[in-house]
Design a protein around this motif. Structure first.
Motif, PDB file in Angstrom:
ATOM      1  N   VAL A 162    -110.766  22.554  30.800  1.00  0.00           N
ATOM      2  CA  VAL A 162    -111.005  22.449  32.348  1.00  0.00           C
ATOM      3  C   VAL A 162    -112.413  23.756  32.123  1.00  0.00           C
ATOM      4  CG1 VAL A 162    -110.857  23.314  34.445  1.00  0.00           C
ATOM      5  CG2 VAL A 162    -109.095  22.173  33.425  1.00  0.00           C
ATOM      6  N   LYS A 208    -108.339  20.214  40.809  1.00  0.00           N
ATOM      7  CA  LYS A 208    -109.504  19.499  41.583  1.00  0.00           C
ATOM      8  C   LYS A 208    -110.925  20.337  41.223  1.00  0.00           C
ATOM      9  CE  LYS A 208    -106.734  17.076  44.977  1.00  0.00           C
ATOM     10  NZ  LYS A 208    -105.414  17.882  44.573  1.00  0.00           N
ATOM     11  N   VAL A 209    -111.874  19.650  41.088  1.00  0.00           N
ATOM     12  CA  VAL A 209    -113.235  20.069  41.117  1.00  0.00           C
ATOM     13  C   VAL A 209    -113.280  20.840  42.235  1.00  0.00           C
ATOM     14  CG1 VAL A 209    -115.748  19.881  40.719  1.00  0.00           C
ATOM     15  CG2 VAL A 209    -114.280  18.856  39.438  1.00  0.00           C
ATOM     16  N   GLY A 210    -113.966  22.153  42.611  1.00  0.00           N
ATOM     17  CA  GLY A 210    -114.192  22.754  43.604  1.00  0.00           C
ATOM     18  C   GLY A 210    -112.817  23.860  43.806  1.00  0.00           C
ATOM     19  N   ARG A 267    -113.933  29.294  39.715  1.00  0.00           N
ATOM     20  CA  ARG A 267    -114.076  28.030  40.400  1.00  0.00           C
ATOM     21  C   ARG A 267    -114.135  26.669  39.457  1.00  0.00           C
ATOM     22  NH1 ARG A 267    -118.166  29.038  42.905  1.00  0.00           N
ATOM     23  NH2 ARG A 267    -117.397  29.916  44.676  1.00  0.00           N
ATOM     24  N   VAL A 268    -113.257  25.725  39.864  1.00  0.00           N
ATOM     25  CA  VAL A 268    -112.974  24.749  38.726  1.00  0.00           C
ATOM     26  C   VAL A 268    -114.643  23.965  38.856  1.00  0.00           C
ATOM     27  CG1 VAL A 268    -111.935  22.393  38.158  1.00  0.00           C
ATOM     28  CG2 VAL A 268    -110.755  24.677  38.876  1.00  0.00           C
ATOM     29  N   LEU A 269    -115.362  23.767  37.700  1.00  0.00           N
ATOM     30  CA  LEU A 269    -116.620  22.814  37.722  1.00  0.00           C
ATOM     31  C   LEU A 269    -116.223  21.434  37.273  1.00  0.00           C
ATOM     32  CD1 LEU A 269    -118.871  25.643  36.316  1.00  0.00           C
ATOM     33  CD2 LEU A 269    -118.675  25.046  38.736  1.00  0.00           C
ATOM     34  N   GLU A 270    -115.496  21.365  36.275  1.00  0.00           N
ATOM     35  CA  GLU A 270    -115.207  20.417  35.508  1.00  0.00           C
ATOM     36  C   GLU A 270    -114.000  20.022  34.636  1.00  0.00           C
ATOM     37  OE1 GLU A 270    -117.806  17.451  32.372  1.00  0.00           O
ATOM     38  OE2 GLU A 270    -118.420  19.480  32.519  1.00  0.00           O
ATOM     39  N   LYS A 271    -113.252  18.659  34.801  1.00  0.00           N
ATOM     40  CA  LYS A 271    -112.104  18.525  34.012  1.00  0.00           C
ATOM     41  C   LYS A 271    -112.402  17.692  33.019  1.00  0.00           C
ATOM     42  CE  LYS A 271    -108.307  17.586  36.198  1.00  0.00           C
ATOM     43  NZ  LYS A 271    -107.325  16.994  37.219  1.00  0.00           N
ATOM     44  N   GLU A 313    -110.781  27.066  43.957  1.00  0.00           N
ATOM     45  CA  GLU A 313    -111.007  28.463  43.396  1.00  0.00           C
ATOM     46  C   GLU A 313    -110.051  29.309  43.752  1.00  0.00           C
ATOM     47  OE1 GLU A 313    -114.890  29.108  45.514  1.00  0.00           O
ATOM     48  OE2 GLU A 313    -113.848  30.709  46.806  1.00  0.00           O
ATOM     49  N   LEU A 333    -114.655  26.178  34.338  1.00  0.00           N
ATOM     50  CA  LEU A 333    -114.984  26.963  35.447  1.00  0.00           C
ATOM     51  C   LEU A 333    -116.005  27.932  35.630  1.00  0.00           C
ATOM     52  CD1 LEU A 333    -111.652  27.151  34.244  1.00  0.00           C
ATOM     53  CD2 LEU A 333    -111.325  27.502  36.703  1.00  0.00           C
ATOM     54  N   GLU A 365    -119.275  31.351  32.552  1.00  0.00           N
ATOM     55  CA  GLU A 365    -118.446  30.237  32.531  1.00  0.00           C
ATOM     56  C   GLU A 365    -117.379  30.409  31.556  1.00  0.00           C
ATOM     57  OE1 GLU A 365    -120.148  26.173  31.932  1.00  0.00           O
ATOM     58  OE2 GLU A 365    -121.527  26.555  33.928  1.00  0.00           O
TER      59      GLU A 365
END
Length: 468
Positions: free
Chosen positions: A118, A16-18, A108-112, A20, A120, A137
């Protein structure tokens, strides 16, 4: 990662975005040496033994790409974990780490994105002040299958660096050079070791041997003999006596073996008239610098006494304790080795070990802690000692190892040298002056360290102070 830790990856669908994950890592000088070897980047800014920018202070700054590489540990182990593959990574380097800094690495996940990709954010901070030293990134292909696995048993790496010998050479540097009679230094290794110690101001050599052979050895190594005294004596046995004469006359404070048989040297040193006897048996000590061991490891007697009886072992132990103190081990821990850690009447070495331990308790051996019998494992490994239920100040912490006889001592020293990549500084003790005794196969560092140990022992036993 600690063996026994279980990891579980996060699949593309689970991310999920966010989300970490972080890990902490202490930067070590050994890491920088491994990086230098693996990458080929030998920039002295990253190596503590060198002053990389000429300011007079060795830096040991962490290579930036080594710091950045820590990001991959989070991605590959924690988030997303097993099955992750890199597609792209950017780095901005806004600061630097040094050896000893604790670093905190966070992703940290930024975008799928489509196709299981992904994006991050990645960063590395210094724990002490929270400063970001690397940011960027990552674009990765996330795993699609759920995996759980134990931390892999990846073989450990040992940096083949001899930091203990480097420290001993540094400790000897402030002392006045020890005038040393070097006997028959007529081949490149024995002459080169003496001249290297001379260049480092650890010894002032007087070379005793055949001048033509000494000159040929110097020419082969490309080293200069300018300003060095040479005493012409081509016969090795006579050269040993001439060297002992230099000590007896007060002109030299140590002997150093060159390209001659040890028997010839010791025969001269043990002569009755103007010899070097000082009340104890002559015994040999190896001061070993074993990569991965946090202190020097002394092994005795591996070269002089073949089947020592109890009386001889007292001198072996006492001489080793004395030299251990000279190199900075305040209260040496001595492990008396046997095949077992309990007294067995059928194993003579276990009886001798127990007697020597009790003699130390009663003050017949002084300056150190002596315990035995100890098997090799519970002498040097605290976990093995605890498993066997052995509680003592020595078990698992031994700094001096005393095997039963010359066979076992020599085998132990050679195993450390050829399997564990140790270097060994060799001295004969019990004489009125240190006798530097190296193997013909020893390299420059072993010979240099032998001179340093001799200089330190000579200075301590005579109450000499550094020159500055």
């Amino acid at each position: 990662m600690t063996q026994g830790t279980t990891f579980e990856n996060r699949t593309y669908e689970e991310l999920k975005v966010g989300d970490e994950a972080s890990l902490a890592r202490i930067a070590r000088e050994e890491d920088f040496l491994v990086f230098a070897t693996a990458s080929g980047n030998h920039n002295p800014m990253h190596l503590a033994a060198y002053d990389g920018d000429g300011d007079g202070v060795p830096e040991a700054i962490a290579p930036s790409l080594w710091v950045g590489s820590l990001v991959s540990a989070v991605l590959g182990n924690l988030l997303p974990g097993a099955g992750t593959l890199y597609r792209h990574q950017s780095f901005d380097f806004s600061g630097h780490a040094q050896a000893g800094d604790e670093l905190v690495v966070t992703v940290r996940v930024l975008e799928k994105l489509p196709e299981h990709e992904v994006r991050l954010s990645t960063e590395v901070r210094r724990a002490a002040d929270g400063a970001v030293i690397v940011s960027g990134e990552a674009l990765i292909s996330a795993p699609t299958r759920k995996l759980r696995f134990d931390a892999l048993d990846v073989p450990g790496l040992i940096v083949q660096r001899h930091r203990h010998f480097e420290k001993l050479v540094a400790l000897a540097a402030p002392l006045d050079p020890l005038v040393t009679a070097v006997i028959a230094p007529e081949e490149p290794r024995s002459l080169g070791g003496a001249l290297l110690a001379h260049a480092q101001n650890i010894i002032t050599p007087i070379l005793v041997g055949a001048p033509d052979r000494i000159a040929a050895a110097a020419a082969e190594t490309g080293l200069s003999l300018e300003g060095i005294e040479i005493i012409d004596e081509p016969d090795h046995a006579l050269a040993a006596h001439r060297a002992v004469d230099l000590v007896a006359d007060g002109r030299a404070g140590a002997l150093m073996k060159g390209h001659l048989h040890t028997d010839d040297l010791l025969r001269a040193a043990l002569r009755k008239e103007r010899g070097l006897r000082a009340g104890r048996r002559f015994t040999h000590v190896f001061v070993m610098d074993v990569p991965g061991v946090p202190h020097p490891l002394l092994v005795t007697d591996a070269a002089v006494n073949i089947q020592p009886d109890l009386k001889t072992k007292v001198d072996i132990v006492q001489n080793a304790i004395d030299v251990a103190i000279s190199i900075g081990i305040a209260v040496p821990r001595v492990g008396m080795l046997s095949a077992v850690e309990t007294v067995n009447p059928d194993i003579p070495s276990s009886i001798d070990a127990a007697l020597l331990s009790k003699m130390a308790d009663r003050g017949q051996i002084t300056g150190g802690l002596v315990d035995g019998p100890l098997a090799m494992d519970n002498a040097v490994d605290i976990g093995a000692a605890r498993t066997k239920g052995i509680t003592s100040e020595v078990a698992g912490r031994a700094e001096v190892l005393v095997p039963p006889d010359i066979d076992s001592a020599n085998m132990l020293a050679k195993q450390l040298a050829y399997i564990s990549h140790a270097e060994g500084a060799g001295l004969v003790l019990g004489a009125s002056v240190p006798i530097i005794l190296n193997s013909r196969s020893d390299g420059d560092m072993a010979r240099l360290a032998s001179c340093a140990v001799a200089a330190l022992h000579h200075a301590r036993t005579r109450g000499l102070s550094p020159k500055h």
